[in-house]
Design a protein around this motif. Structure first.
Motif, mmCIF file in Angstrom:
data_model
loop_
_atom_site.group_PDB
_atom_site.id
_atom_site.type_symbol
_atom_site.label_atom_id
_atom_site.label_comp_id
_atom_site.label_asym_id
_atom_site.label_seq_id
_atom_site.Cartn_x
_atom_site.Cartn_y
_atom_site.Cartn_z
ATOM 1 N N ALA A 128 -4.718 11.894 -3.744
ATOM 2 C CA ALA A 128 -5.411 11.837 -2.292
ATOM 3 C C ALA A 128 -5.516 10.705 -1.522
ATOM 4 O O ALA A 128 -5.663 9.772 -2.243
ATOM 5 N N PRO A 129 -4.992 10.685 -0.370
ATOM 6 C CA PRO A 129 -5.112 9.455 0.310
ATOM 7 C C PRO A 129 -6.328 8.870 0.564
ATOM 8 O O PRO A 129 -7.494 9.581 0.516
ATOM 9 N N ALA A 130 -6.542 7.359 0.629
ATOM 10 C CA ALA A 130 -8.119 6.882 1.026
ATOM 11 C C ALA A 130 -8.475 7.613 2.447
ATOM 12 O O ALA A 130 -7.805 7.994 3.131
ATOM 13 N N PRO A 131 -9.821 7.726 2.368
ATOM 14 C CA PRO A 131 -10.580 8.192 3.725
ATOM 15 C C PRO A 131 -9.913 7.455 4.993
ATOM 16 O O PRO A 131 -9.670 6.069 4.979
ATOM 17 N N LEU A 132 -9.743 7.974 5.921
ATOM 18 C CA LEU A 132 -9.267 7.409 7.160
ATOM 19 C C LEU A 132 -10.381 7.176 8.190
ATOM 20 O O LEU A 132 -11.255 8.170 8.464
ATOM 21 N N VAL A 133 -10.572 5.748 8.436
ATOM 22 C CA VAL A 133 -11.693 5.521 9.285
ATOM 23 C C VAL A 133 -11.346 6.240 10.671
ATOM 24 O O VAL A 133 -10.454 6.051 11.343
ATOM 25 N N ARG A 134 -12.292 7.026 11.141
ATOM 26 C CA ARG A 134 -12.121 7.490 12.504
ATOM 27 C C ARG A 134 -12.399 6.257 13.631
ATOM 28 O O ARG A 134 -13.076 5.519 13.444
ATOM 29 N N ARG A 135 -11.352 6.377 14.581
ATOM 30 C CA ARG A 135 -11.338 5.657 15.646
ATOM 31 C C ARG A 135 -11.108 6.190 17.129
ATOM 32 O O ARG A 135 -10.726 7.088 17.168
ATOM 33 N N MET A 136 -11.486 5.217 18.105
ATOM 34 C CA MET A 136 -11.210 5.889 19.569
ATOM 35 C C MET A 136 -9.605 5.690 19.712
ATOM 36 O O MET A 136 -8.969 4.602 19.014
ATOM 37 N N PRO A 137 -9.300 6.467 20.467
ATOM 38 C CA PRO A 137 -7.968 6.220 20.863
ATOM 39 C C PRO A 137 -7.555 4.965 21.386
ATOM 40 O O PRO A 137 -8.084 4.333 22.270
ATOM 41 N N ALA A 138 -6.328 4.269 21.385
ATOM 42 C CA ALA A 138 -6.043 3.040 21.760
ATOM 43 C C ALA A 138 -5.625 3.343 23.162
ATOM 44 O O ALA A 138 -5.369 4.445 23.539
ATOM 45 N N LEU A 148 -2.672 4.745 0.412
ATOM 46 C CA LEU A 148 -2.421 5.613 -1.036
ATOM 47 C C LEU A 148 -2.131 4.625 -2.002
ATOM 48 O O LEU A 148 -1.089 4.148 -2.579
ATOM 49 N N PRO A 149 -3.531 4.214 -2.505
ATOM 50 C CA PRO A 149 -3.424 3.049 -3.452
ATOM 51 C C PRO A 149 -2.922 3.307 -4.973
ATOM 52 O O PRO A 149 -2.459 2.366 -5.464
ATOM 53 N N ASP A 150 -2.848 4.303 -4.959
ATOM 54 C CA ASP A 150 -2.091 4.641 -6.551
ATOM 55 C C ASP A 150 -0.750 5.266 -6.136
ATOM 56 O O ASP A 150 0.066 5.926 -7.095
ATOM 57 N N ILE A 151 -0.159 4.982 -4.997
ATOM 58 C CA ILE A 151 1.410 5.497 -4.938
ATOM 59 C C ILE A 151 2.389 4.886 -6.109
ATOM 60 O O ILE A 151 2.130 3.673 -6.426
ATOM 61 N N LEU A 202 6.927 -1.363 -5.280
ATOM 62 C CA LEU A 202 6.460 -0.291 -6.333
ATOM 63 C C LEU A 202 7.111 -0.270 -7.570
ATOM 64 O O LEU A 202 6.914 0.224 -8.564
ATOM 65 N N GLY A 203 8.696 -0.849 -7.387
ATOM 66 C CA GLY A 203 9.405 -0.647 -8.704
ATOM 67 C C GLY A 203 9.963 -2.083 -9.097
ATOM 68 O O GLY A 203 10.670 -2.051 -10.416
ATOM 69 N N ASP A 204 9.455 -3.202 -8.731
ATOM 70 C CA ASP A 204 10.061 -4.525 -9.065
ATOM 71 C C ASP A 204 8.402 -4.977 -9.966
ATOM 72 O O ASP A 204 7.498 -5.304 -9.101
ATOM 73 N N ASP A 205 8.603 -5.433 -11.217
ATOM 74 C CA ASP A 205 7.269 -5.789 -11.731
ATOM 75 C C ASP A 205 6.541 -7.051 -11.269
ATOM 76 O O ASP A 205 5.483 -7.245 -11.315
ATOM 77 N N LYS A 206 7.436 -7.561 -10.667
ATOM 78 C CA LYS A 206 6.881 -9.191 -10.200
ATOM 79 C C LYS A 206 5.745 -8.708 -9.142
ATOM 80 O O LYS A 206 4.803 -9.729 -8.815
ATOM 81 N N TYR A 207 5.843 -7.694 -8.282
ATOM 82 C CA TYR A 207 4.907 -7.520 -7.340
ATOM 83 C C TYR A 207 3.796 -6.686 -7.700
ATOM 84 O O TYR A 207 2.678 -6.542 -6.954
ATOM 85 N N SER A 208 3.623 -6.425 -8.974
ATOM 86 C CA SER A 208 2.350 -5.951 -9.738
ATOM 87 C C SER A 208 1.487 -6.909 -9.978
ATOM 88 O O SER A 208 0.303 -6.386 -10.060
ATOM 89 N N SER A 209 1.788 -8.057 -9.899
ATOM 90 C CA SER A 209 0.784 -9.211 -10.027
ATOM 91 C C SER A 209 0.210 -9.457 -8.672
ATOM 92 O O SER A 209 -0.663 -10.462 -8.733
ATOM 93 N N GLY A 210 0.191 -8.768 -7.971
ATOM 94 C CA GLY A 210 -0.443 -9.111 -6.601
ATOM 95 C C GLY A 210 0.304 -9.751 -5.413
ATOM 96 O O GLY A 210 -0.168 -10.520 -4.672
ATOM 97 N N LEU A 211 1.717 -10.296 -5.508
ATOM 98 C CA LEU A 211 2.528 -10.711 -4.615
ATOM 99 C C LEU A 211 2.217 -9.933 -3.248
ATOM 100 O O LEU A 211 2.373 -8.705 -3.274
ATOM 101 N N PRO A 212 2.169 -10.645 -2.261
ATOM 102 C CA PRO A 212 2.175 -10.095 -0.831
ATOM 103 C C PRO A 212 3.245 -9.260 -0.251
ATOM 104 O O PRO A 212 4.357 -9.606 -0.684
ATOM 105 N N VAL A 213 2.758 -8.496 0.480
ATOM 106 C CA VAL A 213 4.012 -7.583 1.200
ATOM 107 C C VAL A 213 4.923 -8.514 1.830
ATOM 108 O O VAL A 213 6.094 -8.128 1.707
ATOM 109 N N GLN A 214 4.415 -9.351 2.590
ATOM 110 C CA GLN A 214 5.359 -10.455 2.968
ATOM 111 C C GLN A 214 6.614 -11.027 2.329
ATOM 112 O O GLN A 214 7.547 -11.252 2.614
ATOM 113 N N ASP A 215 6.165 -11.183 1.188
ATOM 114 C CA ASP A 215 7.312 -11.708 0.083
ATOM 115 C C ASP A 215 8.258 -10.567 -0.033
ATOM 116 O O ASP A 215 9.470 -10.974 -0.108
ATOM 117 N N ALA A 216 7.786 -9.386 -0.286
ATOM 118 C CA ALA A 216 8.753 -8.336 -0.311
ATOM 119 C C ALA A 216 9.698 -8.018 0.778
ATOM 120 O O ALA A 216 10.972 -8.101 0.509
#
Length: 454
Positions: free
Chosen positions: A398-408, A366-369, A263-277
């Motif tokens: 508002a959070p994105a809609p949560l897909v309803r699922r069966m309990p694991a 939370l796509p706009d967090i 969220l706070g480092d500009d280089k990740y705004s270009s779409g670098l994956p979470v794994q890189d962070a």
């Protein structure tokens, strides 16, 4: 061993020619400045890790790696710690909970270490990473649904990064909801210094072990008990404590810092994956910053400094990873965040799955967090052991809609499996009993209820 000669003076508030304090506001606000100064003194230097407790801190990457891989010269058993045996370490020292001997693989060497380590490693190897990813996603979604700050705001250390690993590990180790709640209380209390937390955690773990003796399941605790090493109940408890604690606090730090970078480092705004962070966290913000006490069996010379026999030598994973004399590839695996040698972390792969999945789930839900302050304004803890954020304030719509699922299946099994009964003094009335049951429900119980749609 290589010595790096740098330049610079002592960090603010650290008089020259005195041991450097690795705790307090000055250290918390600028650990990198402290490490830079320590490097000017050679590959190692004397530091103070708590009031009146000194140790040698190794900041050079190659020196750290050599020590980690040489348990015959640098064993981990602190029972030879000279100052402790001579009564020079206060009984209430803040260093003791992290450095005092416990009968587990972390503080053992030789044949004892091999036996205990094999039991832990092979039990952790039974974890199904696909199921683990599903459990992590469900737990992350549950925590997001429970954000209780002002509308559109949350504090992610207390509401997300902190509780998530505790909840995940409760499931991995087969805890029924009530026992999972008590284990969470005990683990949290140990790190917060809560009186009686050790007893709460130990008692809950022994109940869990007794339950798994009677009713083994598809979980890490059952695997430990069934391992050919033949661990006793007490030995099993002592292996569970470092696995649980070592898998929770560092993961909290990795998740929190990883989110902050995304969220706070500009280089990740270009779409670098979470794994890189996450890999950047492991390199530049090592969750376990300074730890791995070693106690040399004889005097050892290192870069012109003598490491005295039976005096503690700590590894600065944070400083070693950022050693400017070493080539670093941020996406590479050569960092020391998981240690190295015979005592390297046995749960590296599950830890990466949890961290990456948790952060991805948060960003997807939370796509706009966004941060409520700049990355540089975030506050860090002031202790030597970990590099973790104190708070991580965010805002979102508002959070994105949560897909309803069966309990694991594992959630259904956990909710159906009763905890070991606790003795009661008297039989309460039915209404009082129901009210007490509701009052007793903790975080793990509520997670299981939520997954089951209750």
């Amino acid at each position: 061993m290589q010595q790096h000669n740098g330049t610079g003076g002592p960090p603010p508030g650290c008089p020259a020619h005195e041991s450097v304090k690795l705790f307090g506001p000055a250290f918390g606000s600028d650990p990198e400045g402290h490490y830079a100064y320590l490097r000017t003194l050679g590959p190692s230097a004397t530091v103070e890790i708590a009031d009146g407790v000194e140790a040698t801190l190794v900041t050079n990457y190659q020196a750290a790696l050599a020590i980690l891989k040489d348990p015959s010269t640098f064993p981990r058993d602190p029972r030879t710690w000279r100052a402790l045996n001579e009564g020079r370490i206060p009984a209430d020292s803040a260093a003791l909970p992290m450095m005092a001997y416990r009968p587990n693989a972390l503080y053992s060497d030789g044949a004892a270490h091999a036996r205990l380590r094999q039991a832990v490693t092979e039990s952790l190897a039974t974890i199904d990473v696909h199921r683990l990813a599903r459990q992590t996603q469900q737990t992350a979604e549950y925590l997001i649904s429970q954000f209780n700050g002002p509308l559109g705001q949350a504090e992610l250390v207390q509401e997300f990064a902190g509780p998530l690993p505790l909840l995940i590990f409760g499931g991995l180790f087969g805890c029924p909801p009530e026992l999972g709640d008590r284990i969470i209380v005990g683990l949290t209390g140990i790190f917060n210094g809560t009186p009686g937390a050790d007893q709460i955690l130990g008692g809950a773990l022994l109940e869990l072990i007794a339950l798994k003796r009677r009713e083994p399941g598809d979980d890490v605790t059952s695997c430990l008990l069934q391992h050919r090493a033949g661990l006793t109940d007490e030995e099993t408890m002592h292996q569970l404590i470092p696995v649980l604690s070592g898998g929770t606090v560092p993961l909290t730090a990795a998740i929190g810092t990883g989110v902050a970078l995304m969220l706070g480092d500009d280089k990740y705004s270009s779409g670098l994956p979470v794994q890189d962070a996450v890999h950047e966290v492991l390199w530049n913000y090592a969750p376990i910053a300074n730890y791995a006490g070693h106690y040399p069996v004889r005097d050892v010379e290192l870069g012109g400094r003598v490491l005295r026999a039976h005096d503690p030598v700590l590894i600065s994973f944070a400083a070693a990873n950022t050693d400017p004399s070493e080539y670093r590839e941020l996406g590479g695996q050569a960092h020391l965040a998981f240690g190295a040698g015979p005592h390297a972390c046995p749960a590296k792969d599950p830890a990466l799955v949890i961290a990456v999945t948790a952060i991805e789930t948060l960003l997807n839900r939370l796509p706009d967090i966004e941060l409520r302050c700049g990355f540089g304004d975030l506050a860090w803890n002031q202790e030597p052991w970990s590099r973790s954020l104190v708070t991580l304030p965010v805002r979102f719509s508002a959070p994105a809609p949560l897909v309803r699922r069966m309990p694991a299946p594992e959630a259904r099994a956990a909710s159906a499996r009763p905890a070991a009964p606790a003795p009661v003094a008297a039989e309460p009335a039915a209404d009082s009993q129901a009210a007490a049951g509701k009052k007793r429900k903790g975080m793990f119980s509520r997670l299981v209820d939520w997954i089951n749609g209750e």
